[in-house]
Design a protein around this motif. Structure first.
Motif, PDB file in Angstrom:
ATOM      1  N   ARG A  97      -0.072   8.675   4.834  1.00 57.90           N
ATOM      2  CA  ARG A  97       1.332   9.118   4.714  1.00 57.90           C
ATOM      3  C   ARG A  97       1.591   9.836   3.400  1.00 57.90           C
ATOM      4  NH1 ARG A  97       2.938   4.681   7.819  1.00 57.90           N
ATOM      5  NH2 ARG A  97       2.870   3.258   6.052  1.00 57.90           N
ATOM      6  N   HIS A  98       0.827   9.473   2.370  1.00 55.02           N
ATOM      7  CA  HIS A  98       1.063  10.043   1.040  1.00 55.02           C
ATOM      8  C   HIS A  98      -0.079  10.954   0.590  1.00 55.02           C
ATOM      9  CE1 HIS A  98       4.611   7.544   0.631  1.00 55.02           C
ATOM     10  NE2 HIS A  98       3.903   6.540   1.088  1.00 55.02           N
ATOM     11  N   GLY A  99      -0.877  11.424   1.539  1.00 56.88           N
ATOM     12  CA  GLY A  99      -1.923  12.398   1.228  1.00 56.88           C
ATOM     13  C   GLY A  99      -3.121  11.835   0.507  1.00 56.88           C
ATOM     14  N   ALA A 100      -3.300  10.533   0.547  1.00 61.35           N
ATOM     15  CA  ALA A 100      -4.450   9.903  -0.105  1.00 61.35           C
ATOM     16  C   ALA A 100      -5.552   9.643   0.923  1.00 61.35           C
ATOM     17  CB  ALA A 100      -4.039   8.589  -0.771  1.00 61.35           C
ATOM     18  N   LYS A 101      -6.772   9.605   0.445  1.00 64.43           N
ATOM     19  CA  LYS A 101      -7.921   9.323   1.308  1.00 64.43           C
ATOM     20  C   LYS A 101      -8.074   7.813   1.464  1.00 64.43           C
ATOM     21  CE  LYS A 101     -12.966   9.982   1.095  1.00 64.43           C
ATOM     22  NZ  LYS A 101     -14.024  10.643   0.296  1.00 64.43           N
ATOM     23  N   ALA A 102      -8.491   7.373   2.653  1.00 62.04           N
ATOM     24  CA  ALA A 102      -8.716   5.944   2.900  1.00 62.04           C
ATOM     25  C   ALA A 102     -10.204   5.696   3.097  1.00 62.04           C
ATOM     26  CB  ALA A 102      -7.945   5.491   4.128  1.00 62.04           C
ATOM     27  N   ALA A 103     -10.778   4.897   2.202  1.00 60.83           N
ATOM     28  CA  ALA A 103     -12.209   4.560   2.277  1.00 60.83           C
ATOM     29  C   ALA A 103     -12.350   3.044   2.363  1.00 60.83           C
ATOM     30  CB  ALA A 103     -12.940   5.103   1.054  1.00 60.83           C
ATOM     31  N   MET A 104     -13.545   2.604   2.700  1.00 60.07           N
ATOM     32  CA  MET A 104     -13.839   1.165   2.725  1.00 60.07           C
ATOM     33  C   MET A 104     -15.224   0.958   2.157  1.00 60.07           C
ATOM     34  SD  MET A 104     -13.889  -1.481   5.972  1.00 60.07           S
ATOM     35  CE  MET A 104     -12.107  -1.436   6.163  1.00 60.07           C
ATOM     36  N   CYS A 105     -15.342   0.020   1.196  1.00 60.53           N
ATOM     37  CA  CYS A 105     -16.646  -0.228   0.576  1.00 60.53           C
ATOM     38  C   CYS A 105     -17.128  -1.656   0.767  1.00 60.53           C
ATOM     39  CB  CYS A 105     -16.606   0.113  -0.917  1.00 60.53           C
ATOM     40  SG  CYS A 105     -15.423  -0.864  -1.857  1.00 60.53           S
ATOM     41  N   GLY A 106     -16.382  -2.472   1.504  1.00 59.36           N
ATOM     42  CA  GLY A 106     -16.830  -3.827   1.795  1.00 59.36           C
ATOM     43  C   GLY A 106     -17.807  -3.821   2.956  1.00 59.36           C
ATOM     44  N   ALA A 150       0.812  -1.222   0.000  1.00 55.61           N
ATOM     45  CA  ALA A 150       0.000   0.000   0.000  1.00 55.61           C
ATOM     46  C   ALA A 150       0.841   1.266   0.000  1.00 55.61           C
ATOM     47  CB  ALA A 150      -0.943  -0.010   1.202  1.00 55.61           C
ATOM     48  N   ASP A 151       2.006   1.246   0.629  1.00 56.00           N
ATOM     49  CA  ASP A 151       2.850   2.443   0.677  1.00 56.00           C
ATOM     50  C   ASP A 151       3.225   2.932  -0.715  1.00 56.00           C
ATOM     51  OD1 ASP A 151       3.815   4.160   2.710  1.00 56.00           O
ATOM     52  OD2 ASP A 151       4.519   2.427   3.818  1.00 56.00           O
ATOM     53  N   ASN A 152       3.606   2.014  -1.596  1.00 55.32           N
ATOM     54  CA  ASN A 152       3.989   2.396  -2.951  1.00 55.32           C
ATOM     55  C   ASN A 152       2.772   2.763  -3.804  1.00 55.32           C
ATOM     56  OD1 ASN A 152       6.864   2.202  -2.926  1.00 55.32           O
ATOM     57  ND2 ASN A 152       6.671  -0.031  -2.833  1.00 55.32           N
ATOM     58  N   LEU A 153       1.684   2.031  -3.635  1.00 47.35           N
ATOM     59  CA  LEU A 153       0.493   2.297  -4.431  1.00 47.35           C
ATOM     60  C   LEU A 153      -0.136   3.642  -4.058  1.00 47.35           C
ATOM     61  CD1 LEU A 153      -0.975  -1.315  -4.317  1.00 47.35           C
ATOM     62  CD2 LEU A 153      -0.298  -0.121  -6.401  1.00 47.35           C
ATOM     63  N   ALA A 154      -0.046   4.026  -2.791  1.00 42.07           N
ATOM     64  CA  ALA A 154      -0.653   5.283  -2.339  1.00 42.07           C
ATOM     65  C   ALA A 154      -0.039   6.507  -3.018  1.00 42.07           C
ATOM     66  CB  ALA A 154      -0.531   5.404  -0.822  1.00 42.07           C
ATOM     67  N   LYS A 155       1.188   6.369  -3.495  1.00 47.73           N
ATOM     68  CA  LYS A 155       1.847   7.481  -4.187  1.00 47.73           C
ATOM     69  C   LYS A 155       1.207   7.756  -5.554  1.00 47.73           C
ATOM     70  CE  LYS A 155       6.286   6.007  -2.175  1.00 47.73           C
ATOM     71  NZ  LYS A 155       7.611   5.422  -2.493  1.00 47.73           N
ATOM     72  N   GLU A 156       0.437   6.778  -6.043  1.00 46.36           N
ATOM     73  CA  GLU A 156      -0.084   6.835  -7.417  1.00 46.36           C
ATOM     74  C   GLU A 156      -1.542   7.271  -7.503  1.00 46.36           C
ATOM     75  OE1 GLU A 156       1.673   5.784 -10.222  1.00 46.36           O
ATOM     76  OE2 GLU A 156       3.517   5.250  -9.157  1.00 46.36           O
ATOM     77  N   VAL A 157      -2.247   7.391  -6.359  1.00 42.72           N
ATOM     78  CA  VAL A 157      -3.700   7.602  -6.415  1.00 42.72           C
ATOM     79  C   VAL A 157      -4.150   8.741  -5.498  1.00 42.72           C
ATOM     80  CG1 VAL A 157      -4.231   5.208  -7.027  1.00 42.72           C
ATOM     81  CG2 VAL A 157      -4.062   5.850  -4.610  1.00 42.72           C
ATOM     82  N   ASP A 158      -5.395   9.156  -5.702  1.00 42.35           N
ATOM     83  CA  ASP A 158      -6.020  10.128  -4.812  1.00 42.35           C
ATOM     84  C   ASP A 158      -6.685   9.445  -3.624  1.00 42.35           C
ATOM     85  OD1 ASP A 158      -5.525  12.484  -6.460  1.00 42.35           O
ATOM     86  OD2 ASP A 158      -6.997  11.633  -7.853  1.00 42.35           O
ATOM     87  N   PHE A 159      -7.075   8.184  -3.816  1.00 45.50           N
ATOM     88  CA  PHE A 159      -7.751   7.478  -2.720  1.00 45.50           C
ATOM     89  C   PHE A 159      -7.631   5.967  -2.880  1.00 45.50           C
ATOM     90  CE2 PHE A 159     -10.944   7.853  -6.061  1.00 45.50           C
ATOM     91  CZ  PHE A 159     -11.610   6.635  -6.033  1.00 45.50           C
ATOM     92  N   PHE A 160      -7.753   5.291  -1.740  1.00 42.14           N
ATOM     93  CA  PHE A 160      -7.925   3.844  -1.679  1.00 42.14           C
ATOM     94  C   PHE A 160      -9.376   3.575  -1.277  1.00 42.14           C
ATOM     95  CE2 PHE A 160      -3.313   2.855  -0.136  1.00 42.14           C
ATOM     96  CZ  PHE A 160      -2.881   2.701  -1.447  1.00 42.14           C
TER      97      PHE A 160
END
Length: 588
Positions: free
Chosen positions: A511-520, A456-466
Motif C-alpha cells: 500500500r505504501h510502495g515498500a517491498k515485502a520480503a521474508m527471511c525466516g 505495519a501500515d504506519n511502519l511501511a511509510k518509513e522504509v523501502d522494504f520489510f
C-alpha cells in the motif's frame, strides 16, 4: 517417539532395530555409523598405589597419547580452520609438555602414593584455579579453560574412555548429540559428517539452520536419540520425513541408499535452474535470495543461483572476533559480499546480539528473559559508538553494488526513526568527503515483533522494504521458545491466524510502495510457498541449499490459484493441520 521392531539379517537371523521420530531439519539421507557427541563418565575411585613408578608411567603414556591425538586433530583441521584457531592445539600440547606440572604430578604420586587419575586431576585443577584467579590478566584467565580441557583429555586416556572430537573425525559418521552448538557445526567436515540427529532443538534452531547451510541431512528434537543409539551402530537419517533408524540392517541400508540416489537425481534436475528466473507458472516474477552468515557464504549463494542475499547476519562477524570489529574490518567484509554478488542486491541485518548470541568481550547485564530484553537494535540505539562504525562501513560498501540495511527487533515507529536518524548522521558525515555516496542504499526493517506486524501500515511509510523474520515472529506470537522441543508443536507457520497477520504485513508494505520480503525459515517451506505467492510476497530468502528446490516448485504454481488458496486457508481453516491438508489437496 521411539519404536522398536525386528529386521531380518542376511542368513535368516534377526536384529532389533529402533525407529526414532524427530523434526525434519535438513533435506537428504545420511547413512553411516553413529558417533556419539556425548562426554563419557570420567569419575574415578581414589586409591593408594604401591608401585609409584608404574603409576607415573601411566600418566606419561596418557599425556603422550593426548599429544599424539591433538597433533592428528590439528593436521586434519588444516585447510578448514585458520592459523589462529590451529594455534589452540599447539597451546594444549604445550600444557601437556609442561615440566613443572609433570613434576608436581610425579611428586604427588611418589610421596603420597596417589593414583594417577587423582594426581592428574588435583594438580591440573590447581593450575587452572591459579590461572582463573589472575583477575588482572584476562589472557591468563582464559588459559584456565585450556588447562581444564587438557585435563579432561588426559583423564579420558587414563580411564580408557574416548572423548568426542568433531574436528578429528576422519571417516563417515552420523553425529548423535543432545544438542549441537554453532561452534560444533563450525568444526564439521561435510565429507565425513553424513547426518546429524539431536535430542533437542527445532527446525529454526541454529543447529538446524547450520546443517542446511552445510547440506548435512538432519533430524532434531528426537528427545531420545542419545539414550537409544550407541557408538558404531549403523544409522539412517531421513531428513525429509524426520525419521531415524538405529542399528539398521543391510536391506534397510540398501533401501535408503536408493532413496538417497533418487534424491541426488532430483537435485541434479534442480541444478539446471541455476540461471533460470524465479517465475511462477503464469509469468509473475519473484526473487529467491540466500541467507548468509559470512562473506565466504556468497560463493555458495551464487552457485545455487540466488537472486541476491536477503539476509546477511552481520553478528557472525562479531561472534568470530575477540574484539569489536573496526569500521575498516567491517567494510572489507561487506564489500567482499557485495562484489561477490556481481550486481545483485545484498541485504545486511545490523548487529543482532543478545538473547542466544552473547559476545564475551561485550558483557551485557544478566536478564531473566534475554530474548525479550536488551538486544539487537535496543543495544545499538544506546551504543552509537558500536552502531555508527557498522553503518559507516555499510554505506561505504554500497559504492560497490546495491545494498540494503535492515534494523532488527524494531517494535515502534519511534525506534525506527531513531535508527534512521543515526544512519542519516553517518551518511552526512561520509558525504562531506564522498559526495553522492549512499545512493545504492535502501533502508528496511525486520518484522519480528508482534506489535510491528500489527502496526505495519504506519511502519511501511518509513522504509523501502520489510523483511519478515518468521523464526522470531512465530515464537513471540505463540509465546513458545523456538529452541524448546517441549513446545515445538507450537511452531505453526501455517496457522490461519498467523497467515492472516503475514498477509496484513505484505498488504501494508504494498500500500505504501515498500517491498515485502521474508527471511525466516517459512520462506523455504514447501507448504507455505504457494500461500506466500498468493499473498504477493516479493522476495523469499532462505538457506542457499533450498533455493533451487523452491524455484522448481514456484514455476509450477499459478498465482491466481494461490490467491484463492490463501482465501480458503484464512477463512475456512481453523488449524495449521487443516491448512496443510488443504494445500496438499488443492496442489497435490
Amino acid at each position: 517417539m521411539v519404536n522398536v521392531k525386528r529386521l531380518p539379517r542376511r542368513g535368516g537371523n534377526y536384529q532389533m532395530s529402533t525407529d526414532v521420530k524427530g523434526i525434519a531439519a535438513s533435506d537428504g539421507f545420511g547413512i553411516a555409523p553413529a558417533y556419539l557427541l556425548v562426554d563419557p563418565d570420567l569419575t574415578y575411585e581414589t586409591t593408594q598405589v604401591e608401585d609409584t613408578a608404574a603409576e607415573y608411567a601411566r600418566v606419561e603414556a596418557a599425556f603422550q597419547a593426548s599429544i599424539d591425538e591433538l597433533s592428528k586433530i590439528k593436521e586434519n583441521a588444516k585447510g578448514r580452520l585458520g592459523d589462529e584457531e590451529l594455534e589452540v592445539f599447539d597451546a594444549h600440547i604445550a600444557i601437556l609438555s609442561d615440566p613443572e606440572m609433570m613434576g608436581q604430578i610425579k611428586t604427588d604420586i611418589e610421596e603420597n602414593h596417589t593414583g594417577a587419575e587423582a594426581a592428574v586431576d588435583k594438580v591440573m585443577t590447581g593450575f587452572a584455579d591459579m590461572l582463573a584467579a589472575m583477575v588482572d590478566n584476562q589472557y591468563m584467565q582464559e588459559r584456565a579453560a585450556d588447562v581444564k580441557d587438557v585435563a579432561k583429555r588426559a583423564l579420558a586416556h587414563l580411564l580408557g574412555k574416548q572423548l568426542p572430537d568433531i574436528a578429528g573425525i576422519d571417516h563417515p559418521v552420523v553425529i548423535v548429540a543432545k544438542e549441537i552448538t554453532p561452534s560444533d557445526t563450525s568444526q564439521m567436515d561435510a565429507q565425513y559428517v553424513k547426518g546429524i540427529v539431536t535430542d533437542l532443538g527445532g527446525r529454526t534452531s541454529h543447529a538446524a539452520i547450520m546443517s542446511r547451510t552445510l547440506r548435512i541431512p538432519a533430524v532434531v528434537g528426537s528427545e531420545s536419540i542419545t539414550t537409544t543409539a550407541q557408538n558404531g551402530q549403523m544409522m539412517v537419517v531421513d531428513g525429509l520425513n524426520g525419521d531415524v533408524i538405529v542399528d539398521a540392517d543391510d536391506a534397510t541400508v540398501k533401501e535408503y541408499e536408493q532413496k538417497a540416489a533418487d534424491f541426488e537425481k532430483q537435485r541434479a534436475q534442480w541444478a539446471k535452474l541455476v540461471d533460470a528466473p524465479s517465475v511462477s507458472k503464469d509469468g509473475k516474477e519473484f526473487e529467491i535470495a540466500a541467507n548468509i552468515g559470512t562473506p565466504d557464504d556468497v560463493a555458495d549463494a551464487v552457485k545455487q543461483g540466488a537472486d541476491g542475499v536477503g539476509l546477511f547476519r552481520s553478528e557472525f562477524l562479531y561472534m568470530g572476533s575477540d574484539h569489536l570489529p573496526s569500521e575498516d574490518e567491517q567494510f572489507e567484509a561487506y564489500k567482499k559480499a557485495v562484489v561477490g554478488m556481481n550486481g545483485k542486491p545484498v541485504v545486511v541485518r545490523t548487529l543482532d546480539i543478545g538473547g542466544d548470541k552473547p559476545l564475551d568481550y561485550l558483557p551485557l547485564p544478566e536478564e531473566l528473559n534475554p530474548f525479550l530484553g536488551y538486544r539487537a537494535i535496543r543495544i545499538c540505539l544506546e551504543r552509537p559508538d558500536i552502531f555508527k562504525p557498522q553503518l559507516r562501513a555499510l554505506i561505504r560498501a554500497s559504492e560497490f553494488g546495491p545494498l540494503g540495511i535492515m534494523f532488527p527487533m524494531i517494535g515502534t515507529v519511534a525506534e525506527l526513526r531513531a535508527a534512521k536518524a543515526i544512519y542519516n548522521e553517518c551518511l552526512t558525515e561520509l558525504q562531506a568527503s564522498h559526495p553522492g555516496i549512499g545512493k545504492n542504499v535502501q533502508l528496511g526493517m525486520m518484522i519480528e515483533v508482534p506489535l510491528a506486524a500489527i502496526n505495519a501500515d504506519n511502519l511501511a511509510k518509513e522504509v523501502d522494504f520489510f523483511s519478515i523474520g518468521t523464526n522470531d515472529l512465530i515464537q513471540y506470537n505463540f509465546a513458545a521458545d523456538r529452541g524448546n522441543d517441549k513446545v515445538s508443536y507450537l511452531y505453526q507457520p501455517l496457522n490461519p491466524a498467523f497467515l492472516s497477520l503475514i498477509k496484513h504485513v505484505i498488504d501494508s508494505a504494498h500500500r505504501h510502495g515498500a517491498k515485502a520480503a521474508m527471511c525466516g525459515e517459512m520462506a523455504g517451506d514447501k507448504y507455505a510457498l504457494p500461500l506466500l505467492m498468493g499473498m504477493g510476497l516479493d522476495e523469499y530468502s532462505m538457506s542457499a541449499t533450498s533455493i533451487l528446490r523452491t524455484r522448481s516448485t514456484m514455476k509450477d504454481l499459478d498465482t491466481a490459484e494461490c490467491a484463492k488458496l490463501v482465501d480458503k486457508a484464512i477463512n475456512e481453516c481453523a488449524t495449521d493441520e487443516e491448512v496443510k491438508a488443504l494445500v496438499e489437496k488443492e496442489l497435490g
